[in-house]
Design an enzyme around this catalytic site. Sequence first.
Site, PDB file in Angstrom:
ATOM      1  N   LYS A   1     116.022 -27.230 139.912  1.00 56.20           N
ATOM      2  CA  LYS A   1     114.874 -27.243 140.821  1.00 56.20           C
ATOM      3  C   LYS A   1     113.599 -27.309 139.978  1.00 56.20           C
ATOM      4  CE  LYS A   1     113.976 -24.597 145.046  1.00 56.20           C
ATOM      5  NZ  LYS A   1     114.040 -23.224 145.583  1.00 56.20           N
TER       6      LYS A   1
HETATM    7  C1  E4P Z   1     112.912 -23.013 148.946  1.00 56.56           C
HETATM    8  O1  E4P Z   1     113.821 -23.431 148.261  1.00 56.56           O
HETATM    9  C2  E4P Z   1     112.287 -21.700 148.765  1.00 56.56           C
HETATM   10  O2  E4P Z   1     113.192 -20.860 148.085  1.00 56.56           O
HETATM   11  C3  E4P Z   1     111.967 -20.962 150.028  1.00 56.56           C
HETATM   12  O3  E4P Z   1     112.410 -21.629 151.183  1.00 56.56           O
HETATM   13  C4  E4P Z   1     110.593 -20.412 150.109  1.00 56.56           C
HETATM   14  O4  E4P Z   1     110.424 -19.720 151.303  1.00 56.56           O
HETATM   15  P1  E4P Z   1     109.264 -18.654 151.571  1.00 56.56           P
HETATM   16  O5  E4P Z   1     108.041 -19.391 151.946  1.00 56.56           O
HETATM   17  O6  E4P Z   1     109.779 -17.816 152.694  1.00 56.56           O
HETATM   18  O7  E4P Z   1     109.093 -17.882 150.282  1.00 56.56           O
END
Ligand code: E4P
Length: 218
Positions: free
Chosen positions: A85
């Site tokens: 990622k």
């Molecule tokens: C995506 O891969 C992120 O880990 C995640 O969805 C972020 O979500 P949040 O805005 O609740 O932190």
Amino acid sequence: MKIFLDTADLGEIRRAADAGLIDGVTTNPSLVAKVGGGRDITELYREICEAVDGPVSLEVIAVDRETMVSEGRKLAAIHENAVVKVPLTEDGLKACRDLVKEGHRVNVTLCFSVSQALLAAKAGASYVSPFVGRIDDVSGEGMQLIHQIRQIYDNYGYETEILAASIRHPMHVVEAMLIGADCCTIPSGVLWQLSKHPLTDKGLDAFLKDWGGLGTTL
Ligand code: E4P
């Protein structure tokens, strides 16, 4: 639509995987910080990858292309389920292209605009992660972004999968499905909320009460 669990908590991942309800996992540095104190993080990542039969997004920490690529190689080597990622920055897009050329799968994260999603696809990402909830938090329309990305990817035949992220409640999941997002990554609480309906509970109570009148078991 594929459902990924958005957590680094092994207990939550095993609970959902045991029910056969998830197709993968996404983690991020904040989620790992919640559970990873004092742990060997590489080992934690390996256990997460072994707990689920599907892609597991593991995020780089570096912000420059070269270090992102070397971190990405290390993350990819942890397990065949690992997906690297990277953030949606200029360096992140370049690192994505480099890692893709080496045969790795990449999830480009922190996507907040359709133009960013276009570049993620051009960089060969396997997944792009638009953050629906965080857009809603600042009075934007997160689902509108999912709509627009779906349209441009379909217009031009991009194969990058839309991974709706930052999901806050069941209707986010339903709306993402209706639009045609390829995957949704959801926190454990929202996953189990998807199964709830008060009429199911009420109906079950009535069935069991009526059956109780028979005074027998199966
Ligand atoms: C995506 O891969 C992120 O880990 C995640 O969805 C972020 O979500 P949040 O805005 O609740 O932190």
